[in-house]
Design a protein around this motif. Structure first.
Motif, PDB file in Angstrom:
ATOM      1  N   THR A  53       5.360  -2.819   6.086  1.00  0.00           N
ATOM      2  CA  THR A  53       5.022  -4.013   5.251  1.00  0.00           C
ATOM      3  C   THR A  53       3.822  -4.636   5.717  1.00  0.00           C
ATOM      4  OG1 THR A  53       7.362  -4.237   4.812  1.00  0.00           O
ATOM      5  CG2 THR A  53       6.008  -6.050   4.425  1.00  0.00           C
ATOM      6  N   TYR A  74      -4.853  -3.908  -0.015  1.00  0.00           N
ATOM      7  CA  TYR A  74      -3.570  -4.491   0.318  1.00  0.00           C
ATOM      8  C   TYR A  74      -3.381  -5.985  -0.136  1.00  0.00           C
ATOM      9  CZ  TYR A  74      -3.649  -1.059   3.953  1.00  0.00           C
ATOM     10  OH  TYR A  74      -3.868   0.283   4.470  1.00  0.00           O
ATOM     11  N   LYS A  75      -2.132  -6.089  -0.668  1.00  0.00           N
ATOM     12  CA  LYS A  75      -1.404  -7.365  -1.140  1.00  0.00           C
ATOM     13  C   LYS A  75      -0.176  -7.777  -0.198  1.00  0.00           C
ATOM     14  CE  LYS A  75      -3.910  -8.453  -4.579  1.00  0.00           C
ATOM     15  NZ  LYS A  75      -4.844  -9.609  -4.434  1.00  0.00           N
ATOM     16  N   ASP A  78       3.452  -5.808   0.315  1.00  0.00           N
ATOM     17  CA  ASP A  78       3.244  -4.601  -0.057  1.00  0.00           C
ATOM     18  C   ASP A  78       3.971  -3.885   0.896  1.00  0.00           C
ATOM     19  OD1 ASP A  78       1.431  -4.863  -2.266  1.00  0.00           O
ATOM     20  OD2 ASP A  78      -0.223  -3.966  -1.272  1.00  0.00           O
ATOM     21  N   LYS A  80       5.573   0.387   1.921  1.00  0.00           N
ATOM     22  CA  LYS A  80       5.806   1.731   1.802  1.00  0.00           C
ATOM     23  C   LYS A  80       6.663   2.276   2.597  1.00  0.00           C
ATOM     24  CE  LYS A  80       2.972   5.559   0.139  1.00  0.00           C
ATOM     25  NZ  LYS A  80       1.392   5.960   0.022  1.00  0.00           N
TER      26      LYS A  80
END
Length: 117
Positions: A53, A74-75, A78, A80
């Motif tokens: 994150t 990137y925000k 975000d 994954k």
């Protein structure tokens, strides 16, 4: 530019996926990753399940062992997940912060060896 042969060799040996290991148990390792603007995190390998994150907005570029070069915006927030990685399906990459602010990630690696799950 793609990763060079010597970068790949170094990455295969480098299991340090963050800049600071903040917690390690039998089940997992928690890393912080904080590249400053212009800084490159050296090639490293991912060979077990993990999730990351990002806590800040920013920009980066990663070079992968399969030849890909990926630019990323990137925000904050975000996330994954890579639930199926093994030594056979893992990968090597680096990360360069191409933005103007520090990138701040939290990454959790899960240990899947033996009974340590």
């Amino acid at each position: 530019m793609t990763l060079m042969v010597q970068d790949l060799a170094a990455g295969r040996k480098n299991a340090q996926i963050g800049t600071e290991l903040v917690l390690e148990t039998d089940a997992m390792r928690v890393w912080h990753l904080r590249p400053a603007p212009g800084e490159t995190i050296p090639p490293h390998r991912y060979d077990r399940p993990y999730v990351w994150t990002i806590l800040t907005d920013g920009y980066g570029v990663s070079r992968f062992d399969d030849g890909r070069v990926v630019e990323i915006a990137y925000k904050a927030g975000d996330t994954k997940n890579f639930p199926d990685l093994t030594p056979e399906t893992g990968f090597i990459h680096d990360l360069t912060n191409t933005g103007e602010t520090e990138l701040v990630f939290v990454t959790v690696e899960f240990n899947t060896e033996g009974t340590k799950q």
